[in-house]
Design an enzyme around this catalytic site. Structure first.
Site, PDB file in Angstrom:
ATOM      1  N   SER A 176      -2.265  -5.566  -1.310  1.00  0.00           N
ATOM      2  CA  SER A 176      -2.434  -6.932  -1.721  1.00  0.00           C
ATOM      3  C   SER A 176      -3.613  -7.616  -1.766  1.00  0.00           C
ATOM      4  CB  SER A 176      -1.636  -7.918  -0.472  1.00  0.00           C
ATOM      5  OG  SER A 176      -0.103  -7.435  -0.387  1.00  0.00           O
TER       6      SER A 176
ATOM      7  N   HIS B 200      -0.414  -3.599  -8.474  1.00  0.00           N
ATOM      8  CA  HIS B 200      -0.084  -4.466  -7.550  1.00  0.00           C
ATOM      9  C   HIS B 200       1.344  -5.039  -8.089  1.00  0.00           C
ATOM     10  CE1 HIS B 200      -0.397  -8.672  -5.048  1.00  0.00           C
ATOM     11  NE2 HIS B 200       0.348  -7.616  -4.450  1.00  0.00           N
TER      12      HIS B 200
ATOM     13  N   GLU C  14      -0.042  -6.677 -11.065  1.00  0.00           N
ATOM     14  CA  GLU C  14      -1.369  -7.032 -11.315  1.00  0.00           C
ATOM     15  C   GLU C  14      -2.008  -5.625 -11.262  1.00  0.00           C
ATOM     16  OE1 GLU C  14      -2.553  -9.316  -7.889  1.00  0.00           O
ATOM     17  OE2 GLU C  14      -3.844 -10.669  -9.031  1.00  0.00           O
TER      18      GLU C  14
ATOM     19  N   ASN D 186      -2.731 -13.165  -4.592  1.00  0.00           N
ATOM     20  CA  ASN D 186      -2.814 -13.745  -3.463  1.00  0.00           C
ATOM     21  C   ASN D 186      -3.864 -14.817  -3.032  1.00  0.00           C
ATOM     22  OD1 ASN D 186      -0.498 -12.683  -1.959  1.00  0.00           O
ATOM     23  ND2 ASN D 186      -1.403 -10.577  -2.570  1.00  0.00           N
TER      24      ASN D 186
HETATM   25  P1  NAD Z   1       5.731  -1.967   5.527  1.00  0.00           P
HETATM   26  O1  NAD Z   1       5.124  -2.464   6.721  1.00  0.00           O
HETATM   27  O2  NAD Z   1       7.185  -2.584   5.295  1.00  0.00           O
HETATM   28  O3  NAD Z   1       5.819  -0.597   5.143  1.00  0.00           O
HETATM   29  C1  NAD Z   1       4.508   0.140   5.145  1.00  0.00           C
HETATM   30  C2  NAD Z   1       5.176   1.549   5.502  1.00  0.00           C
HETATM   31  O4  NAD Z   1       3.811   2.743   5.434  1.00  0.00           O
HETATM   32  C3  NAD Z   1       5.639   1.947   6.795  1.00  0.00           C
HETATM   33  O5  NAD Z   1       7.041   2.511   6.622  1.00  0.00           O
HETATM   34  C4  NAD Z   1       4.651   2.840   7.558  1.00  0.00           C
HETATM   35  O6  NAD Z   1       5.232   3.689   8.489  1.00  0.00           O
HETATM   36  C5  NAD Z   1       4.103   3.641   6.242  1.00  0.00           C
HETATM   37  N1  NAD Z   1       2.836   4.217   6.776  1.00  0.00           N
HETATM   38  C6  NAD Z   1       1.673   3.582   7.457  1.00  0.00           C
HETATM   39  N2  NAD Z   1       0.632   4.485   7.312  1.00  0.00           N
HETATM   40  C7  NAD Z   1       1.117   5.521   6.681  1.00  0.00           C
HETATM   41  C8  NAD Z   1       0.462   6.830   6.294  1.00  0.00           C
HETATM   42  N3  NAD Z   1      -0.685   7.022   6.618  1.00  0.00           N
HETATM   43  N4  NAD Z   1       1.255   7.688   5.405  1.00  0.00           N
HETATM   44  C9  NAD Z   1       2.652   7.514   4.991  1.00  0.00           C
HETATM   45  N5  NAD Z   1       3.278   6.270   5.432  1.00  0.00           N
HETATM   46  C10 NAD Z   1       2.305   5.460   6.042  1.00  0.00           C
HETATM   47  O7  NAD Z   1       4.630  -2.788   4.538  1.00  0.00           O
HETATM   48  P2  NAD Z   1       4.777  -3.239   2.870  1.00  0.00           P
HETATM   49  O8  NAD Z   1       5.175  -4.848   3.012  1.00  0.00           O
HETATM   50  O9  NAD Z   1       5.819  -2.329   2.130  1.00  0.00           O
HETATM   51  O10 NAD Z   1       3.412  -3.313   2.294  1.00  0.00           O
HETATM   52  C11 NAD Z   1       2.865  -1.988   1.771  1.00  0.00           C
HETATM   53  C12 NAD Z   1       1.582  -2.285   0.964  1.00  0.00           C
HETATM   54  O11 NAD Z   1       2.418  -3.301  -0.054  1.00  0.00           O
HETATM   55  C13 NAD Z   1       0.886  -3.167   1.636  1.00  0.00           C
HETATM   56  O12 NAD Z   1      -0.569  -2.897   1.224  1.00  0.00           O
HETATM   57  C14 NAD Z   1       0.871  -4.477   1.303  1.00  0.00           C
HETATM   58  O13 NAD Z   1      -0.394  -5.315   1.232  1.00  0.00           O
HETATM   59  C15 NAD Z   1       1.480  -4.353  -0.108  1.00  0.00           C
HETATM   60  N6  NAD Z   1       2.283  -5.477  -0.722  1.00  0.00           N
HETATM   61  C16 NAD Z   1       3.247  -6.144   0.058  1.00  0.00           C
HETATM   62  C17 NAD Z   1       4.119  -6.913  -0.671  1.00  0.00           C
HETATM   63  C18 NAD Z   1       5.210  -7.716   0.454  1.00  0.00           C
HETATM   64  O14 NAD Z   1       5.877  -8.579  -0.190  1.00  0.00           O
HETATM   65  N7  NAD Z   1       5.505  -7.191   1.358  1.00  0.00           N
HETATM   66  C19 NAD Z   1       3.932  -7.328  -1.862  1.00  0.00           C
HETATM   67  C20 NAD Z   1       2.689  -6.741  -2.584  1.00  0.00           C
HETATM   68  C21 NAD Z   1       2.108  -5.684  -1.998  1.00  0.00           C
END
Ligand code: NAD
Length: 297
Positions: A119, A140, A152, A190
């Site tokens: 993000s 993104h 994005e 963001n």
């Molecule tokens: P989340 O916490 O729901 O999930 C993250 C997952 O990554 C977890 O299951 C964790 O176990 C896993 N993980 C961590 N380290 C790891 C590794 N080394 N190898 C494999 N798996 C690993 O997070 P999320 O909300 O899904 O966010 C994930 C990414 O997407 C982030 O970069 C976030 O900024 C981005 N993002 C989130 C949103 C949102 O609305 N939540 C929107 C757009 C982008």
């Protein structure tokens, strides 16, 4: 031609990304550190496919085929052997992503594109730990991925035109609308959204209005489908805090400083929907927007 993709991280975003690529015919390796996260992701994907069938977006026969295209892994080296494209959607923490990009660069075939769904973390920084900075890019997606149209596409300092064009085309293959932006903190989505959410939290913290009132003003007054506090719960308060810190540090501007209330809520692990409590309480019926007990007087 991209046919096999790897999604790293099977949380909120990773399961949606895996679902969407599999829906459009790609073979997907879904990787997480924990078996439990992978099985939760498959359950969520199945539930969301059922919802798409109910809404006549998919026909029932497609569900089995889509699910059969998703394979799960806890070992990265097994997942990426034949992959053409990696999209990293792991936890929003710079050290985790730097480590992953370094490892991916060693494990993946040299022509594989390494994308991040981050993000806010610098794509240029992630690219710099690899030997293929021209093939590192941001892709993104918005949450929920199967529903939201925008992608994005973030061009790092060294991302090539060819790789940018490939990722733009890939997004269109998923029937998404890609928008290319440059790599500066928070990109566009963001950089604009998070200060709004932070300001909504400050308004609550300073007692200007309550949770329902703040969200109602923004929903009815600005035609937003969801108020900023509900949206923060939906995104995850830990994710919001991490992005604000990147903005604050990246621009060196105190206007991005996260509200102390947000900092406290994350410390207390009240992260929104994923922990069933944030500004609202989701422990009963998630559709009922009940203000969390902490905020009722
Ligand atoms: P989340 O916490 O729901 O999930 C993250 C997952 O990554 C977890 O299951 C964790 O176990 C896993 N993980 C961590 N380290 C790891 C590794 N080394 N190898 C494999 N798996 C690993 O997070 P999320 O909300 O899904 O966010 C994930 C990414 O997407 C982030 O970069 C976030 O900024 C981005 N993002 C989130 C949103 C949102 O609305 N939540 C929107 C757009 C982008």
């Amino acid at each position: 031609m991209i046919q096999h993709i790897t999604v790293i991280g099977s949380g909120t975003m990773g399961n949606g990304i895996a679902h969407t690529f599999a829906q459009y015919g790609f073979h997907v390796s879904l990787v997480d550190l924990h078996e439990k996260a992978l099985s939760n992701a498959l359950t969520t994907i199945e539930k969301n496919l059922d919802r798409q069938i109910q809404k006549s977006i998919l026909i029932a026969e497609e569900k089995t085929a889509i699910l059969s295209r998703i394979k799960t892994f806890t070992r990265l080296e097994e997942a990426v052997v034949h992959t053409h494209f990696v999209i990293e959607a792991a936890t929003e923490q710079t050290p985790i992503k730097l480590d992953l990009f370094q490892t991916l660069d060693q494990l993946c075939p040299p022509e594989t594109i390494l994308a991040s769904n981050t993000s806010s973390i610098s794509i240029t920084k992630l690219a710099a730990v690899t030997n293929r900075p021209d093939k590192v890019i941001g892709m993104h997606f918005m949450n929920p991925v199967p529903v939201m149209k925008l992608v994005e596409v973030i061009r790092g300092y060294a991302s090539s035109d060819e790789v940018t064009d490939t990722v733009m085309a890939l997004a269109r293959q998923l029937e998404k609308i890609p928008v290319a932006v440059q790599d500066y903190p928070g990109f566009i989505a963001n950089r604009i959204l998070m200060p709004m959410i932070n300001e909504a939290i400050y308004s609550l913290y300073e007692g200007v209005a309550g949770i329902h009132e703040i969200d109602t003003v923004m929903k009815l007054g600005m035609s937003h489908p969801m108020g900023p506090l509900q949206l923060a719960d939906f995104i995850g308060l830990d994710v919001c805090l991490a992005i604000l810190k990147v903005l604050q540090e990246g621009f060196g501007n105190p206007k991005y400083a996260p509200c102390p209330l947000l900092v406290n809520m994350v410390a207390a692990k009240q992260l929104g929907i994923k922990t069933e409590i944030g500004f609202y309480d989701y422990r009963k019926d998630p559709k009922d927007l009940i203000v969390a007990p902490r905020f009722t007087t």
